[in-house]
Design a protein around this motif. Structure first.
Motif, PDB file in Angstrom:
ATOM      1  N   ALA A  73       0.816  -1.211   0.000  1.00  0.00           N
ATOM      2  CA  ALA A  73       0.000   0.000   0.000  1.00  0.00           C
ATOM      3  C   ALA A  73       0.851   1.263   0.000  1.00  0.00           C
ATOM      4  O   ALA A  73       0.392   2.315  -0.464  1.00  0.00           O
ATOM      5  N   TYR A  74       2.069   1.213   0.521  1.00  0.00           N
ATOM      6  CA  TYR A  74       2.922   2.402   0.424  1.00  0.00           C
ATOM      7  C   TYR A  74       3.933   2.294  -0.714  1.00  0.00           C
ATOM      8  O   TYR A  74       4.356   3.314  -1.264  1.00  0.00           O
ATOM      9  N   LEU A  75       4.313   1.077  -1.126  1.00  0.00           N
ATOM     10  CA  LEU A  75       5.302   0.958  -2.194  1.00  0.00           C
ATOM     11  C   LEU A  75       4.738   1.362  -3.549  1.00  0.00           C
ATOM     12  O   LEU A  75       5.438   1.991  -4.358  1.00  0.00           O
ATOM     13  N   VAL A  76       3.491   0.990  -3.839  1.00  0.00           N
ATOM     14  CA  VAL A  76       2.910   1.328  -5.143  1.00  0.00           C
ATOM     15  C   VAL A  76       2.865   2.841  -5.353  1.00  0.00           C
ATOM     16  O   VAL A  76       3.419   3.356  -6.342  1.00  0.00           O
ATOM     17  N   PRO A  77       2.236   3.631  -4.476  1.00  0.00           N
ATOM     18  CA  PRO A  77       2.227   5.084  -4.706  1.00  0.00           C
ATOM     19  C   PRO A  77       3.610   5.717  -4.613  1.00  0.00           C
ATOM     20  O   PRO A  77       3.889   6.702  -5.302  1.00  0.00           O
ATOM     21  N   THR A  78       4.491   5.154  -3.772  1.00  0.00           N
ATOM     22  CA  THR A  78       5.837   5.723  -3.642  1.00  0.00           C
ATOM     23  C   THR A  78       6.622   5.559  -4.933  1.00  0.00           C
ATOM     24  O   THR A  78       7.280   6.502  -5.408  1.00  0.00           O
ATOM     25  N   LEU A  79       6.582   4.388  -5.528  1.00  0.00           N
ATOM     26  CA  LEU A  79       7.326   4.160  -6.762  1.00  0.00           C
ATOM     27  C   LEU A  79       6.757   4.991  -7.913  1.00  0.00           C
ATOM     28  O   LEU A  79       7.513   5.585  -8.698  1.00  0.00           O
ATOM     29  N   LEU A  80       5.447   5.061  -8.011  1.00  0.00           N
ATOM     30  CA  LEU A  80       4.831   5.883  -9.051  1.00  0.00           C
ATOM     31  C   LEU A  80       5.231   7.351  -8.877  1.00  0.00           C
ATOM     32  O   LEU A  80       5.588   8.039  -9.849  1.00  0.00           O
ATOM     33  N   HIS A  81       5.195   7.822  -7.632  1.00  0.00           N
ATOM     34  CA  HIS A  81       5.473   9.237  -7.375  1.00  0.00           C
ATOM     35  C   HIS A  81       6.938   9.583  -7.641  1.00  0.00           C
ATOM     36  O   HIS A  81       7.231  10.621  -8.270  1.00  0.00           O
ATOM     37  N   THR A  82       7.869   8.768  -7.179  1.00  0.00           N
ATOM     38  CA  THR A  82       9.288   9.128  -7.300  1.00  0.00           C
ATOM     39  C   THR A  82       9.740   9.183  -8.751  1.00  0.00           C
ATOM     40  O   THR A  82      10.451  10.110  -9.149  1.00  0.00           O
ATOM     41  N   VAL A  83       9.348   8.197  -9.550  1.00  0.00           N
ATOM     42  CA  VAL A  83       9.791   8.191 -10.945  1.00  0.00           C
ATOM     43  C   VAL A  83       9.156   9.342 -11.719  1.00  0.00           C
ATOM     44  O   VAL A  83       9.811  10.020 -12.518  1.00  0.00           O
ATOM     45  N   ARG A  84       7.897   9.601 -11.490  1.00  0.00           N
ATOM     46  CA  ARG A  84       7.214  10.667 -12.228  1.00  0.00           C
ATOM     47  C   ARG A  84       7.684  12.054 -11.809  1.00  0.00           C
ATOM     48  O   ARG A  84       7.746  12.984 -12.615  1.00  0.00           O
ATOM     49  N   SER A  85       8.023  12.216 -10.537  1.00  0.00           N
ATOM     50  CA  SER A  85       8.399  13.538 -10.037  1.00  0.00           C
ATOM     51  C   SER A  85       9.899  13.788 -10.060  1.00  0.00           C
ATOM     52  O   SER A  85      10.344  14.932  -9.926  1.00  0.00           O
ATOM     53  N   GLY A  86      10.682  12.720 -10.202  1.00  0.00           N
ATOM     54  CA  GLY A  86      12.129  12.866 -10.121  1.00  0.00           C
ATOM     55  C   GLY A  86      12.641  12.968  -8.703  1.00  0.00           C
ATOM     56  O   GLY A  86      13.817  13.267  -8.476  1.00  0.00           O
ATOM     57  N   GLU A  87      11.782  12.722  -7.726  1.00  0.00           N
ATOM     58  CA  GLU A  87      12.202  12.758  -6.327  1.00  0.00           C
ATOM     59  C   GLU A  87      12.738  11.390  -5.883  1.00  0.00           C
ATOM     60  O   GLU A  87      12.518  10.385  -6.550  1.00  0.00           O
ATOM     61  N   ARG A  88      13.456  11.406  -4.769  1.00  0.00           N
ATOM     62  CA  ARG A  88      13.986  10.148  -4.222  1.00  0.00           C
ATOM     63  C   ARG A  88      13.289   9.866  -2.899  1.00  0.00           C
ATOM     64  O   ARG A  88      13.080  10.766  -2.084  1.00  0.00           O
ATOM     65  N   ALA A  89      12.942   8.598  -2.683  1.00  0.00           N
ATOM     66  CA  ALA A  89      12.301   8.182  -1.442  1.00  0.00           C
ATOM     67  C   ALA A  89      13.217   7.263  -0.655  1.00  0.00           C
ATOM     68  O   ALA A  89      13.913   6.420  -1.231  1.00  0.00           O
ATOM     69  N   VAL A  90      13.211   7.421   0.651  1.00  0.00           N
ATOM     70  CA  VAL A  90      13.861   6.485   1.567  1.00  0.00           C
ATOM     71  C   VAL A  90      12.766   5.713   2.283  1.00  0.00           C
ATOM     72  O   VAL A  90      11.844   6.310   2.856  1.00  0.00           O
ATOM     73  N   VAL A  91      12.840   4.387   2.215  1.00  0.00           N
ATOM     74  CA  VAL A  91      11.895   3.508   2.903  1.00  0.00           C
ATOM     75  C   VAL A  91      12.661   2.795   4.008  1.00  0.00           C
ATOM     76  O   VAL A  91      13.660   2.116   3.740  1.00  0.00           O
ATOM     77  N   SER A  92      12.205   2.947   5.242  1.00  0.00           N
ATOM     78  CA  SER A  92      12.929   2.380   6.377  1.00  0.00           C
ATOM     79  C   SER A  92      12.077   1.372   7.129  1.00  0.00           C
ATOM     80  O   SER A  92      10.882   1.590   7.350  1.00  0.00           O
ATOM     81  N   THR A  93      12.693   0.260   7.523  1.00  0.00           N
ATOM     82  CA  THR A  93      12.036  -0.767   8.334  1.00  0.00           C
ATOM     83  C   THR A  93      12.825  -0.971   9.618  1.00  0.00           C
ATOM     84  O   THR A  93      13.994  -0.608   9.714  1.00  0.00           O
ATOM     85  N   ALA A  94      12.173  -1.595  10.601  1.00  0.00           N
ATOM     86  CA  ALA A  94      12.838  -1.833  11.888  1.00  0.00           C
ATOM     87  C   ALA A  94      13.456  -3.225  11.974  1.00  0.00           C
ATOM     88  O   ALA A  94      14.387  -3.439  12.743  1.00  0.00           O
ATOM     89  N   THR A  95      12.936  -4.186  11.210  1.00  0.00           N
ATOM     90  CA  THR A  95      13.417  -5.561  11.333  1.00  0.00           C
ATOM     91  C   THR A  95      14.018  -6.052  10.034  1.00  0.00           C
ATOM     92  O   THR A  95      13.638  -5.618   8.941  1.00  0.00           O
ATOM     93  N   LEU A  96      14.955  -6.981  10.158  1.00  0.00           N
ATOM     94  CA  LEU A  96      15.570  -7.584   8.979  1.00  0.00           C
ATOM     95  C   LEU A  96      14.543  -8.340   8.152  1.00  0.00           C
ATOM     96  O   LEU A  96      14.599  -8.344   6.924  1.00  0.00           O
TER      97      LEU A  96
END
Length: 685
Positions: A73-96
Motif C-alpha cells: 500500500a505504500y510501495l505502489v504510490p511511492t514508486l509511481l510518485h518518485t519516478v514521475r516527479s524525479g524525487e527520491r524516497a527512503v523507505v525504512s524498516t525496523a526488522t531484517l
C-alpha cells in the motif's frame, strides 16, 4: 500526553486528482493479482492516502491493522510518485525480516508491474551501515588485527541485528575458520553485505574483516574502487527508492546527515519503533577498558599522549569502582568529572599527534595507514564522548547520564549517556520540508495518535491521520481475557496462583501457547514449573536462537514458547500453532530505568502526568504488540490472556485496553478455558 487533538482522518479522495487515484488503484490491483491475492479495501484506502500525502508533501500517520498488506500500500504510490516527479524516497524498516521482504520480493514485484506505466524503469537500492559490509582492504592486510574485545559497543546500523547474528553464530567453527570462510566469500560476493553470507559468522569474526565509517581510509584507500559500502552508497545516490533501516535514520538524526543520500520522501514502516531506535543510536557509554585499549593502540603512533591516556584510564577505573550505580540528575560527581576530563584531554592529544597527512602517507604502506586511522578515529570517539559528558547537555536536560555495573563476570562499570528526548531530532532531520509516511499496526495508544505523534516531533498536530481497518473480525476471531481474580504482581517471583492459571490455560489449549513475560527470570520460572506439571514441550528464549525456537514452536502444535521482549514484537506464527498468547503482567518500564524516569520527571515538571505520558504509553505499545501476535490470518482463532488484574481494576486500565485489538473481552476463566478446549478439539489429531 499531548493536549493537541489528533487530526481528522485523511480523506485522500478529496485532495488527489481522480486519474492518479485510479492509477494507484489499478496498479495495486495488478500487483495483488500477480501474487494470486484478493482485493483488500483497507489496502486501497491506505494507498490512496499515501499517494495524496506524497503529492502534497504532507506528513501522514497511517495505522494499518495486521493483514492490511501495508508494504504494498505504500510501495505502489511511492514508486509511481518518485519516478514521475524525479524525487527520491527512503523507505525504512525496523526488522531484517521486513527489510528482506521489501527489497527481495515486494519492491521488485511492484517495479515490474509499474514499469510500462512510467517513462523509465524504476531503480531501487539497499543501504546499511558501513560495518555491515566486508572491507577488502582489511582482508588484504591493510589494518592491524583486531583484539578479542570490541572497542566500543557500536551499533552496526542493522535492524534487529541480534535476531540474525546472535552471539553463538558460527559456533561450530573456530574464529580462524570463520575468518577464512569470510575471506573466501569476499572474493565471490557481489555485495559484501553480511546478511548475504549463509551460514553467517560471529560478531568477533566479522570484526576481523570490516571497519566502521570512521575507520575507513576514504579516498586514500588503495582499494577504493572495490569498496562495497561505497558502492552501496553510490547506488543509493542514483536510486529512486532507497531501502534502509531505523538505525540508519538514527545516525542521520543524531548529527550525521551524510549517512543517507539526499531524499525528498520518507516512508517509515514499523514507525512505533523509530523513537527507540533513534535513542539507541544517540546513546553512548564510557568504560575504563575502552580507554585503556585506545591507549594501547596509540603507543606506536603517539607515545607521550598514549601514556597520558593510559594514566587517565587507570584513574577512571579507580573512580568508577567506588561510584554507586544510579542516575546523576544535574551534574557528574566531582571525582567522576575530573576523571572524564583527563580522558578527554588525553584523547585530544592522541588525535592531535596523528596528523591527517600521516594517515594519507601510510595508506599504501602495509597496515600503517589502517592502524593510524583506526587509532585516530578511536581516540576521536573517546574525545567526543568525554566532551558530551562535560557539556551543558546534562544540566540543560538534553541528556540523561547514569552509572551502571556490569551484569556478568568481567563486565566493566559504565558511564552511560542517552538523549532525554529525540522528538526534535526526528522532526528536524527526518521529517521537516518533505513528504513523510509513518505507518504501523500500533500507532494509536489509548485510542489516539497523540502519544506517537509527540514522540516523533509532530505533537503540534502538523500531520494528517488515517486509520485503516484490519480485514480481521477481531471480535469473532479472538477473546481478550483479563484474569481479574488473580493477585496483583509482586516483586518476589511468580505467585503460585499465577502458575496454576498458566497451567490450566495451557492444558485447555493443548499447548499452542506463546508466553510473553516481562522478565527473563519470570519466563524461566514459569517454563520450569510447566515442564514439571504438563506433558507438553516448553521452549524458552535463550536456549537457542529466536529463529530456531520459532521454527520448532511452529512445527509442533503441542509446543509452548516462553520469552521476553524479542518475542513481544515481530514474531509471526499464523495458524493453529499459536492459539493462546499469555502475558504475565503489564510491561511497565522498571522504576529505576534512567531514561524513562527522567522523561517522566520532565513531563511532571511541565504540569503533565509523567506516569501516563511515559510508563503507561510504553506499556500500551508493548501490550498492543504482544496481543498482535495472536491473529495473523483471517482463519486464526484464539485467546489473549493477560494475567495482571490491574488491567481490569486500575484507572489506567481502560487506556491500555483501548490500545489493543478489539477482541471480545471477558474476565471469566471458565468461559476462556471452554473456548480453548473447543479450539483444541477442532484440530486434527
Amino acid at each position: 500526553m499531548s493536549d493537541v487533538p489528533s487530526p481528522e482522518v485523511a480523506q485522500p479522495d478529496d485532495v488527489l486528482p481522480l486519474g492518479e487515484l485510479e492509477d494507484v488503484d489499478e496498479v495495486l490491483d495488478a500487483v495483488v493479482a500477480r501474487m494470486g491475492g484478493a482485493r483488500r479495501d483497507g489496502q486501497h484506502e491506505m494507498a490512496r492516502a499515501v499517494a495524496s500525502a506524497l503529492q502534497h508533501g504532507e506528513r501522514l500517520m497511517v495505522q494499518a491493522g495486521t493483514g492490511t498488506g501495508k508494504s504494498l500500500a505504500y510501495l505502489v504510490p511511492t514508486l509511481l510518485h518518485t519516478v514521475r516527479s524525479g524525487e527520491r524516497a527512503v523507505v525504512s524498516t525496523a526488522t531484517l525480516a521486513l527489510q528482506r521482504q521489501v527489497i527481495g520480493h515486494d519492491l521488485p514485484l511492484v517495479a515490474d508491474v509499474v514499469a510500462d506505466r512510467l517513462p523509465r524503469e524504476p531503480s531501487v537500492a539497499l543501504l546499511k551501515g558501513w560495518h555491515n559490509y566486508v572491507c577488502k582492504h582489511k582482508i588484504a592486510g591493510g589494518y592491524p588485527a583486531e583484539e578479542d574485545a570490541a572497542l566500543f559497543d557500536v551499533a552496526a546500523a542493522a535492524p534487529s541485528a541480534a535476531e540474525e547474528h546472535p552471539a553463538g553464530a558460527g559456533r561450530e567453527d573456530s574464529l580462524g575458520a570463520q575468518v577464512v570462510r569470510v575471506r573466501a566469500w569476499a572474493e565471490e560476493t557481489a555485495t559484501g553485505d553480511r546478511d548475504d553470507m549463509v551460514p553467517g559468522v560471529s560478531d568477533r569474526a566479522w570484526r576481523q574483516v570490516s571497519v566502521t565509517a570512521m575507520e575507513c581510509l576514504g579516498p586514500t584507500c588503495p582499494l577504493r574502487s572495490e569498496c562495497f559500502p561505497e558502492a552501496a552508497r553510490q547506488a543509493a545516490r542514483a536510486a529512486d527508492v532507497v531501502v534502509t533501516n531505523h538505525a540508519m535514520l538514527g545516525i542521520a538524526a543524531s548529527g550525521s546527515p551524510g549517512a543517507l543520500p539526499e531524499f525528498d520522501v520518507l516512508v517509515v514502516d514499523e514507525a512505533h519503533e523509530l523513537p527507540a531506535r533513534v535513542t539507541a543510536q544517540a546513546s553512548v557509554d564510557l568504560t575504563a577498558p575502552a580507554v585503556e585499549r585506545v591507549a594501547r593502540l596509540a603507543r606506536r603512533h603517539a607515545a607521550d599522549a598514549a601514556q597520558a591516556l593510559e594514566d587517565a584510564g587507570s584513574v577512571l577505573r579507580t573512580v568508577l569502582t567506588e561510584t554507586p550505580e544510579g542516575r546523576w540528575a544535574d551534574a557528574l560527581p566531582p571525582e567522576v568529572e575530573g576523571a572524564v576530563r583527563a580522558v578527554g584531554d588525553a584523547a585530544r592529544q592522541v588525535v592531535s599527534a596523528i596528523k591527517q597527512d600521516s594517515v594519507k602517507a601510510g595508506a599504501s604502506q602495509g597496515d600503517a595507514g589502517g592502524a593510524l586511522v583506526q587509532t585516530r578515529s578511536a581516540a576521536l570517539v573517546l574525545f567526543e564522548i568525554a566532551d558530551r559528558l562535560l557539556s551543558d547537555r546534562l544540566k540543560n536536560r538534553q541528556d540523561v547520564v547514569w552509572c551502571s555495573r556490569g551484569s556478568g563476570p568481567g563486565e566493566p562499570t559504565r558511564i552511560n549517556v542517552a538523549p532525554l528526548d529525540v522528538a526534535g531530532p526526528i522532526a528536524n532531520a527526518l521529517l521537516a520540508d518533505r513528504g513523510a509516511v509513518l505507518t504501523s499496526a500500533t500507532l494509536t495508544l489509548g485510542g489516539t495518535f497523540d502519544a506517537t505523534a509527540a514522540a516523533v516531533g509532530l505533537g503540534g498536530g502538523d500531520y494528517r491521520a488515517s486509520e485503516v481497518p484490519s480485514p480481521f473480525d477481531y471480535g469473532k476471531q479472538g477473546i481478550l481475557y483479563v484474569a481479574r481474580h488473580l493477585p496483583p504482581p509482586g516483586r518476589d517471583g511468580t505467585d503460585p496462583r499465577v502458575l496454576d492459571e498458566i497451567a490450566e490455560l495451557i492444558e485447555a489449549a493443548g499447548g499452542r501457547t506463546l508466553g510473553l513475560f516481562s522478565s527473563r527470570r519470570g519466563a524461566t520460572a514459569a517454563a520450569e514449573a510447566m515442564r514439571e506439571r504438563l506433558d507438553v514441550p516448553v521452549l524458552v528464549q535463550g536456549e537457542d536462537s529466536i529463529a530456531s525456537l520459532v521454527r520448532e514452536f511452529t512445527a509442533d502444535p503441542a509446543a509452548c514458547l516462553f520469552g521476553t521482549l524479542s518475542l513481544w514484537q515481530g514474531v509471526d506464527v499464523p495458524g493453529d500453532a499459536c492459539q493462546l498468547v499469555l502475558i504475565d503482567r503489564i510491561p511497565f518500564p522498571r522504576p529505576d530505568d534512567p531514561v524513562m524516569s527522567a522523561r517522566a520527571e520532565v513531563v511532571a515538571q511541565r504540569g503533565g502526568n509523567g506516569f501516563m505520558a511515559v510508563s503507561a504509553t510504553h506499556a500500551a505499545l508493548l501490550l498492543a504488540q504482544g496481543a498482535g501476535r495472536l491473529i495473523r490470518r483471517v482463519q486464526d482463532r484464539g485467546v489473549v490472556a493477560i494475567l495482571d488484574p490491574r488491567v481490569a481494576k486500575a484507572r489506567y486500565g481502560s487506556f491500555l485496553t483501548r490500545s489493543l485489538p478489539p477482541l471480545w473481552p471477558t474476565t471469566d476463566p471458565a468461559v476462556v478455558r471452554a473456548a480453548l478446549r473447543r479450539l483444541r478439539d477442532e484440530q486434527p489429531a
